[in-house]
Each structure stands twice: as structure tokens, then as C-alpha cells.
Scaffold this motif. Structure first.
Motif, PDB file in Angstrom:
ATOM      1  N   VAL A   1       0.869  -1.180   0.000  1.00 52.57           N
ATOM      2  CA  VAL A   1       0.000   0.000   0.000  1.00 52.57           C
ATOM      3  C   VAL A   1       0.904   1.229   0.000  1.00 52.57           C
ATOM      4  CG1 VAL A   1      -1.787   1.268   1.231  1.00 52.57           C
ATOM      5  CG2 VAL A   1      -1.784  -1.242   1.275  1.00 52.57           C
ATOM      6  N   LYS A   2       0.759   2.062  -1.014  1.00 51.69           N
ATOM      7  CA  LYS A   2       1.540   3.295  -1.107  1.00 51.69           C
ATOM      8  C   LYS A   2       0.622   4.484  -0.833  1.00 51.69           C
ATOM      9  CE  LYS A   2       5.492   1.344  -2.262  1.00 51.69           C
ATOM     10  NZ  LYS A   2       6.109   1.362  -3.571  1.00 51.69           N
ATOM     11  N   VAL A   3       1.204   5.659  -0.787  1.00 47.81           N
ATOM     12  CA  VAL A   3       0.435   6.856  -0.451  1.00 47.81           C
ATOM     13  C   VAL A   3      -0.762   7.031  -1.399  1.00 47.81           C
ATOM     14  CG1 VAL A   3       0.540   9.368  -0.282  1.00 47.81           C
ATOM     15  CG2 VAL A   3       2.423   7.992   0.586  1.00 47.81           C
ATOM     16  N   ASP A   4      -0.566   6.656  -2.683  1.00 50.06           N
ATOM     17  CA  ASP A   4      -1.643   6.850  -3.653  1.00 50.06           C
ATOM     18  C   ASP A   4      -2.389   5.553  -3.983  1.00 50.06           C
ATOM     19  OD1 ASP A   4       0.575   5.828  -4.785  1.00 50.06           O
ATOM     20  OD2 ASP A   4       0.750   7.294  -6.415  1.00 50.06           O
ATOM     21  N   GLY A   5      -2.287   4.556  -3.089  1.00 51.65           N
ATOM     22  CA  GLY A   5      -3.068   3.329  -3.282  1.00 51.65           C
ATOM     23  C   GLY A   5      -2.191   2.090  -3.396  1.00 51.65           C
ATOM     24  N   VAL A   6      -2.843   0.958  -3.707  1.00 57.10           N
ATOM     25  CA  VAL A   6      -2.106  -0.310  -3.806  1.00 57.10           C
ATOM     26  C   VAL A   6      -1.205  -0.281  -5.033  1.00 57.10           C
ATOM     27  CG1 VAL A   6      -2.364  -2.787  -4.193  1.00 57.10           C
ATOM     28  CG2 VAL A   6      -3.892  -1.604  -2.604  1.00 57.10           C
ATOM     29  N   ASP A   7       0.061  -0.697  -4.855  1.00 50.34           N
ATOM     30  CA  ASP A   7       1.035  -0.709  -5.953  1.00 50.34           C
ATOM     31  C   ASP A   7       1.382  -2.160  -6.267  1.00 50.34           C
ATOM     32  OD1 ASP A   7       3.117  -0.532  -7.679  1.00 50.34           O
ATOM     33  OD2 ASP A   7       4.329   0.846  -6.481  1.00 50.34           O
ATOM     34  N   ASP A   8       0.752  -2.702  -7.318  1.00 56.78           N
ATOM     35  CA  ASP A   8       0.981  -4.104  -7.667  1.00 56.78           C
ATOM     36  C   ASP A   8       2.356  -4.338  -8.274  1.00 56.78           C
ATOM     37  OD1 ASP A   8      -1.424  -5.351  -6.781  1.00 56.78           O
ATOM     38  OD2 ASP A   8      -2.481  -4.337  -8.412  1.00 56.78           O
ATOM     39  N   ASP A   9       3.051  -3.258  -8.642  1.00 58.55           N
ATOM     40  CA  ASP A   9       4.400  -3.412  -9.205  1.00 58.55           C
ATOM     41  C   ASP A   9       5.481  -3.412  -8.129  1.00 58.55           C
ATOM     42  OD1 ASP A   9       3.407  -3.494 -11.775  1.00 58.55           O
ATOM     43  OD2 ASP A   9       3.407  -1.307 -11.953  1.00 58.55           O
ATOM     44  N   ALA A  10       5.144  -2.992  -6.927  1.00 53.68           N
ATOM     45  CA  ALA A  10       6.136  -2.955  -5.838  1.00 53.68           C
ATOM     46  C   ALA A  10       6.279  -4.359  -5.235  1.00 53.68           C
ATOM     47  CB  ALA A  10       5.688  -1.976  -4.757  1.00 53.68           C
TER      48      ALA A  10
ATOM     49  N   ASP B   1      19.325  -1.680  12.471  1.00 52.40           N
ATOM     50  CA  ASP B   1      20.220  -2.841  12.419  1.00 52.40           C
ATOM     51  C   ASP B   1      19.927  -3.721  11.213  1.00 52.40           C
ATOM     52  OD1 ASP B   1      21.519  -2.102  14.687  1.00 52.40           O
ATOM     53  OD2 ASP B   1      20.549  -3.566  16.006  1.00 52.40           O
ATOM     54  N   TYR B   2      18.665  -3.725  10.774  1.00 53.61           N
ATOM     55  CA  TYR B   2      18.296  -4.573   9.641  1.00 53.61           C
ATOM     56  C   TYR B   2      18.246  -3.797   8.330  1.00 53.61           C
ATOM     57  CZ  TYR B   2      18.188  -8.339  12.753  1.00 53.61           C
ATOM     58  OH  TYR B   2      18.614  -9.276  13.644  1.00 53.61           O
ATOM     59  N   GLY B   3      18.990  -2.709   8.296  1.00 51.87           N
ATOM     60  CA  GLY B   3      19.234  -2.041   7.016  1.00 51.87           C
ATOM     61  C   GLY B   3      18.134  -1.120   6.561  1.00 51.87           C
ATOM     62  N   ARG B   4      17.242  -0.756   7.496  1.00 52.29           N
ATOM     63  CA  ARG B   4      16.150   0.135   7.117  1.00 52.29           C
ATOM     64  C   ARG B   4      16.693   1.498   6.691  1.00 52.29           C
ATOM     65  NH1 ARG B   4      10.744   1.528   8.725  1.00 52.29           N
ATOM     66  NH2 ARG B   4      10.287   3.352   7.456  1.00 52.29           N
ATOM     67  N   VAL B   5      16.326   1.916   5.490  1.00 48.04           N
ATOM     68  CA  VAL B   5      16.682   3.251   5.023  1.00 48.04           C
ATOM     69  C   VAL B   5      15.383   3.975   4.708  1.00 48.04           C
ATOM     70  CG1 VAL B   5      17.892   4.584   3.264  1.00 48.04           C
ATOM     71  CG2 VAL B   5      18.834   2.401   4.014  1.00 48.04           C
ATOM     72  N   ARG B   6      15.179   5.155   5.320  1.00 51.09           N
ATOM     73  CA  ARG B   6      13.945   5.901   5.050  1.00 51.09           C
ATOM     74  C   ARG B   6      14.138   6.763   3.813  1.00 51.09           C
ATOM     75  NH1 ARG B   6      13.347   5.356  10.584  1.00 51.09           N
ATOM     76  NH2 ARG B   6      11.305   4.497  11.010  1.00 51.09           N
ATOM     77  N   VAL B   7      13.492   6.391   2.728  1.00 55.65           N
ATOM     78  CA  VAL B   7      13.622   7.138   1.482  1.00 55.65           C
ATOM     79  C   VAL B   7      12.368   7.969   1.253  1.00 55.65           C
ATOM     80  CG1 VAL B   7      13.999   6.948  -0.997  1.00 55.65           C
ATOM     81  CG2 VAL B   7      15.065   5.284   0.543  1.00 55.65           C
ATOM     82  N   GLU B   8      11.232   7.334   1.375  1.00 54.47           N
ATOM     83  CA  GLU B   8       9.976   8.045   1.157  1.00 54.47           C
ATOM     84  C   GLU B   8       8.944   7.503   2.130  1.00 54.47           C
ATOM     85  OE1 GLU B   8       7.846   6.938  -2.357  1.00 54.47           O
ATOM     86  OE2 GLU B   8       8.835   5.022  -2.508  1.00 54.47           O
ATOM     87  N   ARG B   9       7.942   8.297   2.393  1.00 57.26           N
ATOM     88  CA  ARG B   9       6.840   7.838   3.249  1.00 57.26           C
ATOM     89  C   ARG B   9       6.156   6.644   2.589  1.00 57.26           C
ATOM     90  NH1 ARG B   9       1.244   9.895   4.534  1.00 57.26           N
ATOM     91  NH2 ARG B   9       0.906   9.082   6.627  1.00 57.26           N
ATOM     92  N   TRP B  10       5.926   5.607   3.388  1.00 53.09           N
ATOM     93  CA  TRP B  10       5.309   4.371   2.912  1.00 53.09           C
ATOM     94  C   TRP B  10       6.126   3.724   1.795  1.00 53.09           C
ATOM     95  CZ3 TRP B  10      -0.762   4.735   2.905  1.00 53.09           C
ATOM     96  CH2 TRP B  10      -1.190   5.172   4.156  1.00 53.09           C
ATOM     97  N   GLY B  11       7.425   4.036   1.752  1.00 51.98           N
ATOM     98  CA  GLY B  11       8.290   3.442   0.725  1.00 51.98           C
ATOM     99  C   GLY B  11       8.661   2.010   1.083  1.00 51.98           C
TER     100      GLY B  11
END
Ligand code: ATP
Ligand code: PH2
Length: 176
Positions: A51-60, A89-99
Motif C-alpha cells: 500500500v503506497k500513499v496513492d493506493g495499492v502498488d501491484d508493481d512494488a 540494524d536490519y538495514g532500514r533506510v527511510r527514502v519516502e513515506r510508505w516506501g
């Protein structure tokens, strides 16, 4: 807060990058190492579209999600610090909201606490609309309630859920 008055809380974990199941399993182990934190239950794992900011992203990449029940002796912000450290610790990188992310850990409820500041909102403000939080939580606790929002069973019933059961972890258990 002493061990005698540990607060029950619920955390939601999600991953849609890398070896998702291995990351979620490792994150549960890491949570068990947090001082003052006791794991009380691990839900089944579900898979769902991102689920992305603008809805479900079937390509993600698709997400794996689960929830855990805990008891915790510290304050909500100390718990946030602990889960943020595990995400990092598990490599989380914040790039975009709900990314896309290797690991996301949200605090869904913390006892009957209601708190909203610049770092933390409890209950989690979007949990009541998220099937990937509500469905595993209902498995873990059929009587679960989001304070101020209602029973998880009712909230889930109001959503068009599109989750697929994915796995039950060896560490899973509803009541420890
Ligand atoms: N209940 C909460 N649990 C976890 N983080 C929270 C909570 N409330 C507020 N936050 C804040 O949200 C910040 C951003 O979180 P994050 O980048 O994981 O958002 P997101 O996962 O993309 O979106 P969402 O919050 O909708 O799940 C965190 O650094 C934290 O300070
Ligand atoms: N399916 C799914 N979609 C998401 C998720 C998630 O955990 N599962 N988390 C998000 C931000 O927290 C945004 N979108």
C-alpha cells in the motif's frame, strides 16, 4: 515502571525487501533481547500487495506482515527507540513515506495509553484501516480492541481484506 507493572503492547512488523521471512524472524529475536521486554505472542505471517500513499502498488515488492504481543516495563518513547534501533540494524533506510523497506516496526497499542507528539502517536493512527495489521492481530487475540476505535474484529470486517496466509513461524504462539 517495575516488572510488576509491565504494560501489554502490540507491535506490527512488515518487510518487503530482501529475505523477508528471515528478517522478520531475526527482528523477533532482537525484540526478545530488549531489556524489559517480554514476548507474549507471535501471529501468523500474511502476504499482501504494497500500500503506497496513492493506493495499492501491484508493481512494488509484496509485503510480509505479522504482529507480536509484548509486555514492556519502560515508557512508550523508550520502546520506540528500541524498535527504531532494530529497524536500523536490519538495514532500514527511510527514502519516502510508505516506501519499500527491509523492516518496519510500528507500535500499535501500548496498554490504554493515548499519546500524540512529534515522535509518537499511540494508538497508531492508521492501524484501524490496515488489514495487514488487523488480520494477524485478530489471530493472536480474538478480543483485541483499539482504544477509541473499537474491536479489531469489527474494524477488519469493515475492510475489503486482500491478504494471503503465508507462514506460521516456529516461534509463533497466541498465549505464552
Ligand atoms: N505508533 C508509532 N509506531 C512507530 N513509529 C511511530 C509511531 N507514531 C509515530 N511514529 C513515528 O513515525 C516515524 C516514521 O515512521 P515510518 O517511516 O516507519 O513511517 P511509515 O512506516 O512509512 O508510515 P506509517 O507510520 O504509516 O506506518 C517514526 O520515526 C516515528 O517517530
Ligand atoms: N502491504 C503493506 N503495505 C504497506 C505496509 C505494510 O506493512 N504492508 N507498510 C507501510 C508503511 O508502514 C505502507 N504500506
Amino acid at each position: 515502571m517495575t516488572a510488576a507493572n509491565r504494560q501489554p503492547a502490540v507491535l506490527a512488523l512488515g518487510s518487503n525487501l530482501g529475505d523477508r521471512l528471515t528478517t522478520l524472524t531475526a527482528a523477533i529475536s532482537a525484540l526478545e533481547q530488549v531489556p524489559g521486554l517480554e514476548l507474549t505472542g507471535v501471529s501468523p505471517v500474511y502476504e499482501s500487495a504494497a500500500v503506497k500513499v496513492d493506493g495499492v502498488d501491484d508493481d512494488a515488492p509484496r509485503y510480509l506482515n505479522l504482529v507480536v504481543g509484548i509486555r514492556y516495563t519502560g515508557a512508550p518513547h523508550a520502546l520506540l527507540d528500541a524498535v527504531n534501533a532494530i529497524e536500523n540494524d536490519y538495514g532500514r533506510v527511510r527514502v519516502e513515506r510508505w516506501g519499500d523497506r527491509t523492516l518496519d516496526i510500528d507500535i500499535i497499542v501500548f496498554g490504554s495509553v493515548s499519546l500524540h507528539d512529534e515522535r509518537l502517536s499511540i494508538p497508531h493512527p492508521r492501524a484501524a484501516e490496515r488489514d495487514f495489521v488487523l488480520a494477524p492481530w485478530l489471530d493472536l487475540d480474538p478480543e483485541a480492541v483499539i482504544p477509541g476505535r473499537g474491536p479489531v474484529r469489527t474494524l477488519l470486517g469493515a475492510i475489503d481484506a486482500t491478504l494471503t496466509p503465508y507462514a506460521v513461524l516456529p516461534s509463533a504462539g497466541g498465549n505464552r
